[in-house]
Design a protein around this motif. Structure first.
Motif, PDB file in Angstrom:
ATOM      1  N   LEU A   1       9.952  -7.583  -1.610  1.00  0.00           N
ATOM      2  CA  LEU A   1      10.054  -7.143  -0.220  1.00  0.00           C
ATOM      3  C   LEU A   1       8.773  -6.423   0.200  1.00  0.00           C
ATOM      4  CD1 LEU A   1      13.741  -5.868  -0.155  1.00  0.00           C
ATOM      5  CD2 LEU A   1      12.861  -8.151   0.318  1.00  0.00           C
ATOM      6  N   TYR A   2       8.309  -6.751   1.394  1.00  0.00           N
ATOM      7  CA  TYR A   2       7.056  -6.195   1.891  1.00  0.00           C
ATOM      8  C   TYR A   2       7.324  -5.185   2.999  1.00  0.00           C
ATOM      9  CZ  TYR A   2       4.464  -9.776  -0.656  1.00  0.00           C
ATOM     10  OH  TYR A   2       3.921 -10.556  -1.639  1.00  0.00           O
ATOM     11  N   TYR A   3       6.644  -4.035   2.888  1.00  0.00           N
ATOM     12  CA  TYR A   3       6.765  -2.976   3.885  1.00  0.00           C
ATOM     13  C   TYR A   3       5.361  -2.528   4.300  1.00  0.00           C
ATOM     14  CZ  TYR A   3      11.468  -2.630   1.882  1.00  0.00           C
ATOM     15  OH  TYR A   3      12.730  -2.905   1.414  1.00  0.00           O
ATOM     16  N   ARG A   4       5.283  -1.978   5.483  1.00  0.00           N
ATOM     17  CA  ARG A   4       3.986  -1.468   5.954  1.00  0.00           C
ATOM     18  C   ARG A   4       3.689  -0.132   5.272  1.00  0.00           C
ATOM     19  NH1 ARG A   4       2.180  -0.630  12.316  1.00  0.00           N
ATOM     20  NH2 ARG A   4       0.015  -0.001  11.897  1.00  0.00           N
ATOM     21  N   LEU A   5       2.433   0.037   4.853  1.00  0.00           N
ATOM     22  CA  LEU A   5       2.003   1.301   4.259  1.00  0.00           C
ATOM     23  C   LEU A   5       1.689   2.283   5.382  1.00  0.00           C
ATOM     24  CD1 LEU A   5       1.082   3.109   1.907  1.00  0.00           C
ATOM     25  CD2 LEU A   5      -1.153   1.972   2.032  1.00  0.00           C
TER      26      LEU A   5
ATOM     27  N   PRO B   1       9.751   0.062   7.565  1.00  0.00           N
ATOM     28  CA  PRO B   1      10.493  -1.205   7.501  1.00  0.00           C
ATOM     29  C   PRO B   1       9.913  -2.258   8.433  1.00  0.00           C
ATOM     30  CG  PRO B   1      11.770   0.467   8.664  1.00  0.00           C
ATOM     31  CD  PRO B   1      10.585   1.166   8.075  1.00  0.00           C
ATOM     32  N   ALA B   2       9.986  -3.517   7.992  1.00  0.00           N
ATOM     33  CA  ALA B   2       9.453  -4.630   8.779  1.00  0.00           C
ATOM     34  C   ALA B   2      10.378  -5.001   9.922  1.00  0.00           C
ATOM     35  CB  ALA B   2       9.223  -5.843   7.886  1.00  0.00           C
ATOM     36  N   VAL B   3      11.679  -4.779   9.740  1.00  0.00           N
ATOM     37  CA  VAL B   3      12.673  -5.083  10.768  1.00  0.00           C
ATOM     38  C   VAL B   3      13.259  -3.771  11.256  1.00  0.00           C
ATOM     39  CG1 VAL B   3      14.839  -6.280  11.274  1.00  0.00           C
ATOM     40  CG2 VAL B   3      13.198  -7.297   9.678  1.00  0.00           C
ATOM     41  N   ALA B   4      13.025  -3.453  12.519  1.00  0.00           N
ATOM     42  CA  ALA B   4      13.508  -2.178  13.050  1.00  0.00           C
ATOM     43  C   ALA B   4      15.019  -2.136  13.143  1.00  0.00           C
ATOM     44  CB  ALA B   4      12.886  -1.915  14.421  1.00  0.00           C
ATOM     45  N   ASP B   5      15.623  -3.267  13.470  1.00  0.00           N
ATOM     46  CA  ASP B   5      17.073  -3.335  13.681  1.00  0.00           C
ATOM     47  C   ASP B   5      17.512  -4.772  13.451  1.00  0.00           C
ATOM     48  OD1 ASP B   5      19.702  -3.342  14.714  1.00  0.00           O
ATOM     49  OD2 ASP B   5      19.227  -1.700  16.062  1.00  0.00           O
TER      50      ASP B   5
ATOM     51  N   LYS C   1      -2.027  -2.399   6.189  1.00  0.00           N
ATOM     52  CA  LYS C   1      -1.750  -3.090   4.936  1.00  0.00           C
ATOM     53  C   LYS C   1      -0.270  -2.992   4.586  1.00  0.00           C
ATOM     54  CE  LYS C   1      -5.911  -4.495   3.895  1.00  0.00           C
ATOM     55  NZ  LYS C   1      -6.240  -5.930   3.737  1.00  0.00           N
ATOM     56  N   LEU C   2       0.143  -3.903   3.695  1.00  0.00           N
ATOM     57  CA  LEU C   2       1.532  -3.935   3.237  1.00  0.00           C
ATOM     58  C   LEU C   2       1.616  -3.562   1.763  1.00  0.00           C
ATOM     59  CD1 LEU C   2       2.705  -7.335   4.803  1.00  0.00           C
ATOM     60  CD2 LEU C   2       2.924  -5.041   5.800  1.00  0.00           C
ATOM     61  N   ILE C   3       2.794  -3.075   1.385  1.00  0.00           N
ATOM     62  CA  ILE C   3       3.108  -2.805  -0.020  1.00  0.00           C
ATOM     63  C   ILE C   3       4.272  -3.701  -0.412  1.00  0.00           C
ATOM     64  CG2 ILE C   3       4.052  -1.113  -1.629  1.00  0.00           C
ATOM     65  CD1 ILE C   3       1.270  -0.394  -1.027  1.00  0.00           C
ATOM     66  N   ALA C   4       4.126  -4.419  -1.526  1.00  0.00           N
ATOM     67  CA  ALA C   4       5.195  -5.287  -2.027  1.00  0.00           C
ATOM     68  C   ALA C   4       6.011  -4.534  -3.072  1.00  0.00           C
ATOM     69  CB  ALA C   4       4.614  -6.555  -2.628  1.00  0.00           C
TER      70      ALA C   4
END
Length: 346
Positions: free
Chosen positions: A56-60, A102-106, A65-68
């Protein structure tokens, strides 16, 4: 007499039929019919809760950049794995709260998910590409236009737009990479709800993506493959941590601290961390000179720090080592070692 004979014949025929029925003679054709019937295939996993492995990828934070983070996600009975992945992206692991975004707010932003061959179709709500907040900030800037120079106005306007599209673009990166890590799909086609529940294709610019270099419909969003070079490397992580110290964003910096140091010392509380830093020094600037990756997944960054101690003395500290350990998939820094270095060099 004739009627009596007919009645006796009818009774005899009924008795014969009843006897055949009891011995199963009339059931052969029925069994053959049932045996020839073609039943729909049954998925052994259908209707059964299960676990699925996903990256799962999230914003740092506020970076680009993203963190996996490798996780095991729970998939409910009769739920698509793809839906479970998107639900997991709507929240961050508890140990990384305050750092990852989180990548998806809702989940209301997700209207529909369907897999067709090797393409996964994801229909997003109109809210996902909503520009209301960006426009509000632009309107606010317009009201103060007479108070700033033309160059400053253009700079701020561009920054507002960049911030909006960067946020949308990173959410797309995180969503695509996460879905492709856990499903059989090879590409993801993003659609946007037209207000009726029907997904329609939109411009790449709606998601902050540049038009393709060639093709008659170069600006129309096509199915997307995995995005490379979007995850944070050692330099990105170290720079983000040091930027937090320079800007005194101690809340985010605290979220980047390892819970336990290399000597086994637990990190201080958030309030203690702020108090300790304010009482010791401020980090004014930095330069990262190199990195050494650890076999266990962490790394050590060699830095030069410009600091101002609490008594007002500025100092340049050479060869300051920033040691990071991998904690549940995210590199976090040893505050005990950093604080000891800063304190010893006063």
């Amino acid at each position: 007499m004739k009627n009596k004979a007919l009645m006796m014949a009818a009774l005899f025929i009924f008795a014969v039929m009843l006897a055949f029925s009891a011995t199963g003679c009339f059931s052969v054709a029925l069994r053959e019919t049932r045996g020839d019937a073609k039943l729909p295939p049954i998925d052994p996993a259908d209707g059964v809760p299960r676990d699925a492995e996903a990256e799962l990828y999230y914003r740092l934070g506020s970076s680009d950049k993203l963190i996996a983070v490798r996780q095991t996600i729970s998939v409910r009975a009769n739920e698509l794995t793809e839906t479970a992945v998107l639900e997991a992206l709507a929240s961050v692991p508890k140990e990384h709260e305050g750092l990852l975004v989180p990548a998806v707010a809702d989940m209301e932003d997700i209207v529909d998910v369907q897999l067709d061959g090797d393409i996964l179709y994801v229909t997003l709500s109109e809210k996902f590409t909503d520009k209301t907040e960006m426009q509000r900030r632009i309107d606010e800037l317009e009201r103060s236009r007479d108070d700033i120079s033309s160059d400053e106005y253009r700079s701020i306007l561009q920054a507002i737009r960049d911030e909006h599209y960067s946020s949308v673009r990173l959410s797309i990166y995180a969503m695509i990479n996460s879905l492709l890590s856990a499903t059989e799909a090879e590409r993801v086609q993003l659609l946007v709800d037209d207000g009726t529940g029907r997904g329609v294709r939109v411009s790449r610019r709606e998601f902050g993506l540049e038009p393709q270099s060639s093709g008659t419909n170069s600006d129309i969003l096509e199915p997307l493959k995995r995005f490379e070079s979007v995850t944070a490397g050692m330099g990105d992580i170290a720079s983000y941590f040091l930027n937090c110290l320079v800007s005194k964003d101690y809340d985010t910096a605290y979220a980047m601290l390892s819970p336990v140091s290399g000597r086994g010392e637990k990190k201080p509380s958030a309030d203690e961390f702020k108090t300790m830093m304010n009482a010791l020094c401020t980090v004014d600037d930095y330069e990262i000179l190199g990195y050494l990756e650890s076999k266990k997944g962490g790394f050590t960054a060699d830095t030069r720090l410009s600091v101002s101690y609490a008594d007002g003395r500025p100092r340049i500290l050479y060869n300051v080592k920033l040691t990071a350990y991998e904690i549940s998939g995210v590199c976090k820094f040893d505050f005990d070692a950093l604080y000891k270095t800063l304190n010893d060099r006063r």
